[in-house]
Each structure stands twice: as structure tokens, then as C-alpha cells.
Design a protein around this motif. Sequence first.
Motif, PDB file in Angstrom:
ATOM      1  N   SER A   1       0.609  -1.430   0.141  1.00  0.00           N
ATOM      2  CA  SER A   1      -0.536   0.162  -0.162  1.00  0.00           C
ATOM      3  C   SER A   1       0.715   1.385   0.174  1.00  0.00           C
ATOM      4  CB  SER A   1      -0.941   0.024   1.183  1.00  0.00           C
ATOM      5  OG  SER A   1      -0.114   0.664   2.575  1.00  0.00           O
ATOM      6  N   SER A   2       0.584   2.199   0.047  1.00  0.00           N
ATOM      7  CA  SER A   2       0.885   3.515  -0.359  1.00  0.00           C
ATOM      8  C   SER A   2       1.699   4.003   1.370  1.00  0.00           C
ATOM      9  CB  SER A   2       0.313   4.624  -0.705  1.00  0.00           C
ATOM     10  OG  SER A   2      -0.161   4.641  -2.002  1.00  0.00           O
TER      11      SER A   2
ATOM     12  N   GLU B   1       2.525   7.308   3.299  1.00  0.00           N
ATOM     13  CA  GLU B   1       1.689   7.943   3.833  1.00  0.00           C
ATOM     14  C   GLU B   1       0.383   7.423   5.059  1.00  0.00           C
ATOM     15  OE1 GLU B   1      -2.091   8.734   0.586  1.00  0.00           O
ATOM     16  OE2 GLU B   1      -2.100   6.065   1.121  1.00  0.00           O
TER      17      GLU B   1
ATOM     18  N   ASP C   1      -5.075   9.838   5.028  1.00  0.00           N
ATOM     19  CA  ASP C   1      -4.632   9.846   3.928  1.00  0.00           C
ATOM     20  C   ASP C   1      -5.233   8.928   2.858  1.00  0.00           C
ATOM     21  OD1 ASP C   1      -4.857  12.616   4.724  1.00  0.00           O
ATOM     22  OD2 ASP C   1      -1.355  12.712   2.957  1.00  0.00           O
ATOM     23  N   THR C   2      -4.657   7.676   4.104  1.00  0.00           N
ATOM     24  CA  THR C   2      -5.319   6.518   2.703  1.00  0.00           C
ATOM     25  C   THR C   2      -6.419   6.430   3.060  1.00  0.00           C
ATOM     26  OG1 THR C   2      -3.183   5.247   3.766  1.00  0.00           O
ATOM     27  CG2 THR C   2      -4.971   3.875   2.702  1.00  0.00           C
TER      28      THR C   2
ATOM     29  N   ARG D   1      -9.161   8.239   3.511  1.00  0.00           N
ATOM     30  CA  ARG D   1      -9.626   9.956   2.996  1.00  0.00           C
ATOM     31  C   ARG D   1     -10.380   9.373   1.413  1.00  0.00           C
ATOM     32  NH1 ARG D   1      -6.216  13.483   5.444  1.00  0.00           N
ATOM     33  NH2 ARG D   1      -7.409  14.459   7.264  1.00  0.00           N
ATOM     34  N   THR D   2      -8.758   8.323   1.522  1.00  0.00           N
ATOM     35  CA  THR D   2      -8.723   8.219  -0.644  1.00  0.00           C
ATOM     36  C   THR D   2      -9.725   7.143  -0.380  1.00  0.00           C
ATOM     37  OG1 THR D   2      -6.548   8.705  -0.355  1.00  0.00           O
ATOM     38  CG2 THR D   2      -7.353   7.382  -2.418  1.00  0.00           C
ATOM     39  N   VAL D   3      -9.512   6.055  -0.141  1.00  0.00           N
ATOM     40  CA  VAL D   3     -10.205   4.869   0.206  1.00  0.00           C
ATOM     41  C   VAL D   3     -11.715   5.360  -0.039  1.00  0.00           C
ATOM     42  CG1 VAL D   3     -10.927   2.463   1.162  1.00  0.00           C
ATOM     43  CG2 VAL D   3      -8.304   3.391   0.708  1.00  0.00           C
ATOM     44  N   SER D   4     -12.318   5.920   0.767  1.00  0.00           N
ATOM     45  CA  SER D   4     -13.355   6.438   0.545  1.00  0.00           C
ATOM     46  C   SER D   4     -14.093   7.380  -0.654  1.00  0.00           C
ATOM     47  CB  SER D   4     -13.914   7.865   1.364  1.00  0.00           C
ATOM     48  OG  SER D   4     -13.179   7.493   3.067  1.00  0.00           O
ATOM     49  N   CYS D   5     -13.042   7.644  -1.476  1.00  0.00           N
ATOM     50  CA  CYS D   5     -13.323   8.162  -2.618  1.00  0.00           C
ATOM     51  C   CYS D   5     -14.454   6.250  -3.177  1.00  0.00           C
ATOM     52  CB  CYS D   5     -12.102   8.436  -3.329  1.00  0.00           C
ATOM     53  SG  CYS D   5     -12.028   9.794  -3.127  1.00  0.00           S
ATOM     54  N   TYR D   6     -13.537   5.833  -3.450  1.00  0.00           N
ATOM     55  CA  TYR D   6     -13.529   4.096  -4.043  1.00  0.00           C
ATOM     56  C   TYR D   6     -14.572   3.246  -3.633  1.00  0.00           C
ATOM     57  CZ  TYR D   6      -9.509   6.237  -5.534  1.00  0.00           C
ATOM     58  OH  TYR D   6      -7.814   6.623  -6.022  1.00  0.00           O
TER      59      TYR D   6
END
Lengths: 142, 317
Positions: free
Chosen positions: B87-88, B93, B97-98, B100-105
Motif C-alpha cells: 500500500s502507499s 502515507e 490520507d489512505t 480519505r482516498t479509499v472513501s472515494c472508491y
Amino acid sequence: MVVIDSISKGIVIDHIKAGYGMKVLEYLGISANYNTIAFIMNASSQKHGRKDVIKIENLTDVDLTALGLVDHNATVNFIEDHVVVKKIKLRLPDKVTNVIRCKNPRCVTSSEGGVPHIFHLVDERSKEYRCEYCDDIVRAVE
Amino acid sequence: MRREKGEAVLKGKCLLEPLDFSVEEMDGLFADTERIIASPEKYSEACKGKILATLFFEPSTRTRLSFEAAMLRLGGQVIGFAEAASSSVAKGESLADTIRTVSCYADLAVIRHPKEGAPKVAAMNASIPVINAGDGGHQHPTQTLTDLITLKMERGGFEGLTIGLCGDLRFGRTVHSLIKALSRYEGVTFVLISPEELMAPEYVRRDLEMNGAVRFEETRRLQDVIHRLDALYMTRVQRERFFNEEDYIRLKDIYILDAEKMKAAKPDMIVLHPLPRVNEIAAEVDDDPRAVYFKQARNGMFVRMALILALLGIETA
């Protein structure tokens, strides 16, 4: 006999348990570089036998949450024009944020930046707090 | 599909620790689980178009696969990673932040993390429901759902049970969560069986001391108490939680449940284990009808199906 002038404006933290004065200053984040401070150690006290007293000139904005953690038996007097205008008896706060830190090396606060250090009071007598994240129990002052 | 009156609606909630759901909400979840077990085919498209993110910063077989199997059996899809190195986080990261990004997908995130409280930090930064799939030696609430549904199915309920918890009670997150969850039921007695070095943490014992509805006792010897138990929850001494290998080697085989010890147990006592098992239950016990740990693993997938549906607000009735 030590004589220290009264202050015209500021705060007097009285009835601090003898020996805890430095810790109070440390927790409050008050530096002698920027403030005029009178620090009386081991003064005689009718109530407690011995006590520390701190007088800080021209400062009234103090985080009492932090102060309650160090010595909840202390009193804070706010002074204006040489007169006590407000007197506050401290107590242990139910919740503290960013004052104490979790000592558990497995706690997320040990590695993740920007996470507020939050603790909840579990036992007033032993001054024990529980970490919001890992539930580890810490004593407020050791 | 209509939800029956009185059943819980958990849409949008997170499951970070076992007391996040009320007793009534748990009952609703167990009722959903039993409906799914009775007719799993009815739910094969219930999550069509939904995505589950599995964020495993620490290795897992059962929990990750059972979540993935649960989502696939509901007709949904799964994205994620099985170790932090892929993972990032490996690039530095932050967890915030991880997520927040996953929440978009994704529509729902499951997180396992070696740091205690990490799922709470994830939930603070997520815009989708977050499920704690184990955080260090702290909590493991979905294993608790698995344990509770198994106890309910095998013993009919929780009130008045005497439950032995044996092994690593210090770092055993499944034990901490199970004790917390069962402490809400009247008349439960906990028998904590561990060596001194692996006793339950102070906060767990303190909660038990302050709880007037349950009782607990501590002992070092399994053979002294096994005859009194209605359920025995065995745990593995976990190598990954020790800072010192010597301590692990000294303690790893301290309790071994075998056929001889089972002779002293009640005929209806059940043996639970969150798995994986190493040496703490001899293979000969597997054939004993009281050993229900593989049934327990199967129940885990079904209760996770019910949990996914509930958090996404998809009704089962």
C-alpha cells in the motif's frame, strides 16, 4: 522572611502541593523568558502544612484543564487592580486533549501524526485516565 | 424486503469496538444472520454494484478471506491490499490520507492494523462506514460477532453462562472484545485462565470489577476449572505480540487442550477458538462433537454478510 510584592494584574496559583510548582509551570507551558513570575517553594500553609505558590504578572488566559490535572487541590486567583476578582477551585477534568500522552508503544498515537491525544477520567482518587484509542490506563501525574 | 418491527437499523454506522451496537442491534444482526444461513441464495445479488475495501496492514487469513467471501456471496466486489508493504503506507502515507482516498472508491472499509486504535483514527477521517477487523492486541469486534452467534446457536443464549477464557489474555484482542460484549448479559461468569505474564490488561479487569451484573475469577490451571465451564474459549499465544522471543518460547505451549482434559468437561461444554490454532488444541479434540471452532469459522462469514448488509442499509427480512 521572604517578601514578594503583590501583583496588580495577573494570576496567583495558590495551595499547590509542595514540590509540584515546577510541574505546574511545565504543564502550563509558561516560560520565564516571556512572563514575570514569582515562584515560592515550600511556603508554610495552615491548610496543607507546606505548599508552593506561583504568581504570574499580566497573564489571565490559562488552560485550567491542564492545571487541574497537575494539582486539582490548587486554587487560581485572578487579579485586577490589586484585587482578587475571581477565584477558581480546580478539579480533575473528565476529558483532556493534548495534555498527556499515551505511553503504550502499540497505540496508534505513537506512530500516526496529527492525531489528538484524548484521555477520559476513570478514577478520580487515583487520577487515572484511559486513552481514547487503545484504552491504556495512565496516571495523570507521576 | 421489509425489516421486522423492533429490528435494528445500522446504516452508515461504524463497528470499531463491541459496544458500538446496542443489545437490540446485536439481536437484529443475529436474526439477520440466521435468515442468511437458512437461505443464502436469496442474498446473492443484495450488494450488486457495491464495493468493499479490505485494508489489511497486518497479515490475516480468516478475517480477510471471510470478509471477501461474504461480499462476493452478496454479489458485491472487493478491492484492497493484504499487507502494508503493498500500500502507499510503504511510501510514508498517513492512515488518515489512505482512508480519505479509499472513501472515494468504496462503499465500506474493513481495516486491520497493528496499532491499537488505528480503526478509530480511520473512522474519524472516513466518509464511509469503517469496520475494525483487529487492531494490535486491543479489540476484534467482528470475531466477537462470530463468537456470539456461535454461542447463541450452540447454547441458546448468553445469560447465566460460565465461560472459561484460556491462554494469552493479555494480547488476545478477541478475548478483550468477547469479555466486553458478554459483560452486558446478566449472570455471566468469566473464568480467566492464564499465566501471570499473559493476564488480561488492567482496563479489562477494571471494567469487570466495576460491573455488578457479571462475576469473574482468575486461575493458572485449566484442569482445576474445566469441569465447571459451559464454554471454553481457547486462544493462541501470539508470537507477533512479543518483543522478546525467549518469553514466547517459554509460554507458547503452556496450555494444551487434549482428549484427556476433555474427559473432565461437561457433556454439553463447547470449545471455541478464534483460529488460527498452533498447539493449544490437540488435533484429537477436533473429532469431539463439543469442538465447534470450525463451525464458528463458517458462522463468521455469515455474520459478516449480515454486518455488511446492515451497514449499507440493505434489508434482509
